[in-house]
Scaffold this motif. Structure first.
Motif, PDB file in Angstrom:
ATOM      1  N   GLY A 134      45.347  42.754  41.947  1.00  0.00           N
ATOM      2  CA  GLY A 134      44.442  42.136  42.922  1.00  0.00           C
ATOM      3  C   GLY A 134      45.095  41.040  43.726  1.00  0.00           C
ATOM      4  N   ASN A 135      46.081  40.353  43.153  1.00  0.00           N
ATOM      5  CA  ASN A 135      46.762  39.257  43.862  1.00  0.00           C
ATOM      6  C   ASN A 135      47.547  39.764  45.071  1.00  0.00           C
ATOM      7  N   SER A 136      47.997  41.017  44.980  1.00  0.00           N
ATOM      8  CA  SER A 136      48.720  41.553  46.159  1.00  0.00           C
ATOM      9  C   SER A 136      47.815  41.623  47.380  1.00  0.00           C
ATOM     10  N   LEU A 137      46.533  41.877  47.143  1.00  0.00           N
ATOM     11  CA  LEU A 137      45.578  41.899  48.250  1.00  0.00           C
ATOM     12  C   LEU A 137      45.063  40.502  48.560  1.00  0.00           C
ATOM     13  N   LEU A 138      44.924  39.697  47.469  1.00  0.00           N
ATOM     14  CA  LEU A 138      44.391  38.340  47.666  1.00  0.00           C
ATOM     15  C   LEU A 138      45.336  37.482  48.483  1.00  0.00           C
ATOM     16  N   LEU A 142      44.659  37.983  52.057  1.00  0.00           N
ATOM     17  CA  LEU A 142      43.366  37.430  52.476  1.00  0.00           C
ATOM     18  C   LEU A 142      43.425  35.909  52.501  1.00  0.00           C
ATOM     19  N   ASP A 143      44.165  35.317  51.533  1.00  0.00           N
ATOM     20  CA  ASP A 143      44.275  33.858  51.534  1.00  0.00           C
ATOM     21  C   ASP A 143      44.967  33.357  52.800  1.00  0.00           C
ATOM     22  N   ARG A 144      46.000  34.059  53.275  1.00  0.00           N
ATOM     23  CA  ARG A 144      46.708  33.623  54.497  1.00  0.00           C
ATOM     24  C   ARG A 144      45.794  33.699  55.705  1.00  0.00           C
ATOM     25  N   LEU A 145      45.067  34.787  55.786  1.00  0.00           N
ATOM     26  CA  LEU A 145      44.188  34.937  56.937  1.00  0.00           C
ATOM     27  C   LEU A 145      43.056  33.938  56.890  1.00  0.00           C
ATOM     28  N   SER A 146      42.565  33.693  55.673  1.00  0.00           N
ATOM     29  CA  SER A 146      41.475  32.726  55.543  1.00  0.00           C
ATOM     30  C   SER A 146      41.959  31.338  55.873  1.00  0.00           C
ATOM     31  N   ALA A 147      43.242  31.057  55.557  1.00  0.00           N
ATOM     32  CA  ALA A 147      43.808  29.748  55.874  1.00  0.00           C
ATOM     33  C   ALA A 147      43.944  29.562  57.383  1.00  0.00           C
ATOM     34  N   LEU A 148      44.065  30.652  58.144  1.00  0.00           N
ATOM     35  CA  LEU A 148      44.163  30.575  59.596  1.00  0.00           C
ATOM     36  C   LEU A 148      42.776  30.468  60.239  1.00  0.00           C
ATOM     37  N   ASP A 196      25.980  53.679  33.143  1.00  0.00           N
ATOM     38  CA  ASP A 196      26.186  54.019  31.729  1.00  0.00           C
ATOM     39  C   ASP A 196      27.654  54.088  31.335  1.00  0.00           C
ATOM     40  N   GLU A 197      28.490  53.346  32.034  1.00  0.00           N
ATOM     41  CA  GLU A 197      29.895  53.317  31.695  1.00  0.00           C
ATOM     42  C   GLU A 197      30.370  51.878  31.722  1.00  0.00           C
ATOM     43  N   LEU A 198      31.198  51.532  30.758  1.00  0.00           N
ATOM     44  CA  LEU A 198      31.701  50.169  30.650  1.00  0.00           C
ATOM     45  C   LEU A 198      32.938  49.990  31.503  1.00  0.00           C
ATOM     46  N   TYR A 199      33.022  48.816  32.141  1.00  0.00           N
ATOM     47  CA  TYR A 199      34.158  48.461  32.976  1.00  0.00           C
ATOM     48  C   TYR A 199      34.615  47.077  32.582  1.00  0.00           C
ATOM     49  N   THR A 200      35.886  46.827  32.832  1.00  0.00           N
ATOM     50  CA  THR A 200      36.398  45.463  32.764  1.00  0.00           C
ATOM     51  C   THR A 200      36.831  45.084  34.168  1.00  0.00           C
ATOM     52  N   ALA A 201      36.531  43.863  34.573  1.00  0.00           N
ATOM     53  CA  ALA A 201      36.754  43.454  35.971  1.00  0.00           C
ATOM     54  C   ALA A 201      37.473  42.122  36.040  1.00  0.00           C
ATOM     55  N   VAL A 202      38.247  41.959  37.085  1.00  0.00           N
ATOM     56  CA  VAL A 202      38.914  40.683  37.384  1.00  0.00           C
ATOM     57  C   VAL A 202      38.482  40.266  38.786  1.00  0.00           C
ATOM     58  N   VAL A 203      37.879  39.084  38.874  1.00  0.00           N
ATOM     59  CA  VAL A 203      37.392  38.544  40.180  1.00  0.00           C
ATOM     60  C   VAL A 203      38.347  37.447  40.606  1.00  0.00           C
ATOM     61  N   LEU A 204      38.950  37.622  41.828  1.00  0.00           N
ATOM     62  CA  LEU A 204      39.920  36.649  42.360  1.00  0.00           C
ATOM     63  C   LEU A 204      39.320  36.026  43.624  1.00  0.00           C
ATOM     64  N   PRO A 205      38.845  34.785  43.582  1.00  0.00           N
ATOM     65  CA  PRO A 205      38.228  34.134  44.763  1.00  0.00           C
ATOM     66  C   PRO A 205      39.261  33.950  45.877  1.00  0.00           C
ATOM     67  N   SER A 212      35.146  31.829  50.117  1.00  0.00           N
ATOM     68  CA  SER A 212      34.531  32.619  51.185  1.00  0.00           C
ATOM     69  C   SER A 212      34.396  34.081  50.805  1.00  0.00           C
ATOM     70  N   GLY A 213      34.910  34.444  49.672  1.00  0.00           N
ATOM     71  CA  GLY A 213      34.818  35.822  49.201  1.00  0.00           C
ATOM     72  C   GLY A 213      35.711  36.014  47.984  1.00  0.00           C
ATOM     73  N   ALA A 214      35.838  37.269  47.558  1.00  0.00           N
ATOM     74  CA  ALA A 214      36.671  37.502  46.386  1.00  0.00           C
ATOM     75  C   ALA A 214      37.171  38.926  46.373  1.00  0.00           C
ATOM     76  N   VAL A 215      38.343  39.084  45.774  1.00  0.00           N
ATOM     77  CA  VAL A 215      38.917  40.414  45.559  1.00  0.00           C
ATOM     78  C   VAL A 215      38.538  40.841  44.122  1.00  0.00           C
ATOM     79  N   VAL A 216      38.025  42.025  43.991  1.00  0.00           N
ATOM     80  CA  VAL A 216      37.583  42.526  42.664  1.00  0.00           C
ATOM     81  C   VAL A 216      38.337  43.810  42.334  1.00  0.00           C
ATOM     82  N   VAL A 217      38.963  43.809  41.153  1.00  0.00           N
ATOM     83  CA  VAL A 217      39.662  45.005  40.659  1.00  0.00           C
ATOM     84  C   VAL A 217      39.043  45.360  39.302  1.00  0.00           C
ATOM     85  N   THR A 218      38.626  46.632  39.163  1.00  0.00           N
ATOM     86  CA  THR A 218      37.971  47.057  37.910  1.00  0.00           C
ATOM     87  C   THR A 218      38.717  48.231  37.286  1.00  0.00           C
TER      88      THR A 218
END
Length: 577
Positions: free
Chosen positions: A49-53, A56-62, A134-143, A153-159
């Protein structure tokens, strides 16, 4: 499998113990491994997820709002294609609306994430599990960072699906399980080898030696030299066997001493009995009494039912004495007696029936068999009883021989050698005693004196041998006539003259008996080379008076005078004094 064996029981116990240990170890290892692996996967999701985050962080910083960005759907798809284990990759705004998604269909929909708002508020990476369809997931939320610190302002989510994690864990967990079983098998093998060498084999050796001891072999020794408990047990066992051997040796010595003492005691008892019996038998010089005492005394040495003594008399075995239990008659057969006697004459040894219930002992005098003793019993005679009896019976012949010699000497001293009647001296002694009794008891006492008529003519005509034959014939006939009268005594007074003493008999009865004697003698006939002959006798009878003044000499003189009166009056008569 034999569950009675110790090795089997220990093997089962080890298998259960190792199974529990391995099971517990696998469960704990699997649990920790699952936790750690889940954490690593979540980190991997975070890295993905950090590769996408970062973009997004650079663009959000602009200052570019996330809603105005484009083209990130393709990057989400690339993440899915690059990382097949990732289930979803998408970007959401603060309200949870999906802005970009690997699945374009879901763009613009609201994400069903329970903890995303907390992650946005805290502007902090958040990891959590959730259920969707009806299916279990594990998720990582990256603001996504913005100029202000919070909220994001948002978050990247990878499950990722939990089932993917489970499959990977199962694949990885199989290896330690297999290794665990290999370890268990090797551990069990080495433990059983060690157990067999250190425990089972020594115990089998102990069991074998215990079996030998139980079977009576006390020479065994358990050669186990270890210093553990089994070695101590073997040492105690060897010490116990040594103690048992010592105890048995002492017991055997004690038993031997007791047996020897008992044997000596019995021998003393037998010797004392023999001494008593021999003393009793040797104290008598009466042949019949000797034989009776022998049979009665031998009952102390061996219990018998019947016993008897036979003596040779003119070539015939005649029973001389017998003793039977409960006054029953002896059950000896003459053929059996004669057969046993012949056997002992041939062998010179005692004879026994096959069932050992009949015994025969020879009576020997100067190497000559003179008789035998027979005994019967309901139970077989023992060797000790037979030995004791032989010790007694081997002396019986001597006692009987001595008594017979004594009897013979008495006969020579008291009887006439030709006729067997009392000689004159013995008759006078008996007559004196009878006269005293008659006077003391006031009873009758009579004498009959007689001689053979013309006896000198018999000697002259037929010879002295025929004369002796006549004397013996007359003596025998008179003895036969008086044999039933216990008080009568017959003696040879001298030459052809005889005398009869009748106690408790008066003149009248004595005269009648004298007539009977006269008649019986006159009917006798004797053979000789010169033909047959017969003789007559003359008799004189005298009776003691009751005034107690008569002497024996007077009584005999009166009888003699009556005898001469019979001769002078014609002979073959009876005259009374």
């Amino acid at each position: 499998m034999n569950f009675k064996r110790l090795q089997t029981k220990i093997a089962v116990m080890l298998i259960v113990t190792l199974a529990l240990i391995v099971g517990a170890n696998n469960w704990i290892t699997s649990f920790l491994f699952q936790q750690e692996y889940s954490r690593v996967l979540q980190q991997e999701l975070a890295v993905v997820g950090n590769s996408l985050l970062t973009q997004l962080d650079r663009l959000s910083a602009l200052g570019v709002p996330l809603e105005e960005l484009t083209g990130f759907e393709q990057q989400c798809k690339e993440i899915i294609s690059k990382y097949p284990d990732v289930s979803h990759a998408f970007v959401i705004d603060p309200n949870g609306r999906i802005l970009f998604h690997s699945n374009p269909v879901l763009i613009g929909t609201e994400a069903e994430l329970p903890y995303y708002s907390q992650a946005l508020m805290m502007v902090q990476e958040t990891r959590f599990d959730y259920s969707m369809e009806d299916e279990l997931y594990t998720a990582v939320v990256l603001p996504v960072q913005n100029n202000s610190l919070e909220p994001a302002s948002g978050a990247v989510v990878v499950t990722m699906r939990k089932s993917v994690i489970t499959q990977k864990l199962a694949a990885y967990a199989l290896v330690p399980i297999v290794l665990s079983f290999i370890f268990v098998a090797l551990a069990f093998y080495f433990i059983m080898i060690t157990l067999s060498r250190w425990v089972t084999k020594p115990l089998r050796v102990m069991s074998m030696h215990m079996g030998l001891v139980a079977a009576g072999d006390l020479r065994t020794n358990a050669d186990i030299v270890t210093k553990d408990e089994i070695g101590q047990l073997a040492s105690s066992f060897n010490h116990m066997v040594t103690q048992i051997n010592d105890l048995l040796r002492r017991t055997a010595q004690t038993a031997e001493l007791e047996t020897q003492y008992e044997l000596e005691r019995r021998q003393r008892e037998v010797a004392e009995k023999l001494q008593r019996i021999v003393s009793s038998v040797s104290s008598s010089l009466d042949v019949q009494q000797v034989m009776d005492r022998v049979l009665q005394g031998s009952r102390e040495l061996l219990p018998y039912r019947h016993a008897a003594v036979w003596m040779l008399d003119h070539g015939q075995l005649l029973q001389k004495s017998a003793v039977s239990e409960l006054d029953s008659e002896p059950n000896f057969h003459q053929e059996e007696v004669e057969s046993a006697f012949r056997h002992m004459c041939e062998t010179g040894e005692p004879h026994m029936s096959p069932d050992a219930k009949v015994l025969w002992y020879p009576l020997t005098i100067e190497q000559n068999r003179v008789g035998l003793i027979g005994l019967t019993a309901d139970e077989p005679f023992t060797s000790q009883q037979m030995t004791a009896a032989y010790s007694l019976f081997s002396q019986v012949s001597v006692f009987i021989h001595n008594a017979s010699l004594y009897k013979r000497m008495q006969q020579l001293a008291t009887t006439d050698s030709l006729t067997g009647l009392l000689n004159r001296g013995t008759f006078i002694e008996l007559a004196e005693s009878a006269l005293v009794r008659s006077q003391q008891e006031s009873t009758a006492l009579s004498f009959i004196m007689f001689d053979i008529d013309h006896f000198k003519s018999v000697n002259d005509r037929y010879g002295h041998l025929v004369g002796d034959k006549v004397l013996k014939g007359v003596a025998r006939k008179v003895s036969e006539l008086l044999e039933h009268d216990a008080s009568a005594r017959v003696g040879r007074y001298g030459g052809e003259e005889f005398i009869v003493m009748l106690e408790y008999t008066g003149l009248e009865e004595s005269s009648r008996l004298a007539e009977v004697i006269r008649q019986a003698v006159s009917e006798l006939t004797f053979t000789s080379d010169s033909g047959t002959l017969s003789v007559t006798i003359s008799l004189g009878v005298s009776t003691a008076r009751t005034d107690n003044t008569m002497k024996l000499k007077q009584l005999l003189k009166e009888a003699d005078q009556a005898l001469y009166a019979a001769k002078y009056s014609g002979r073959n008569k009876v005259c009374m004094a």
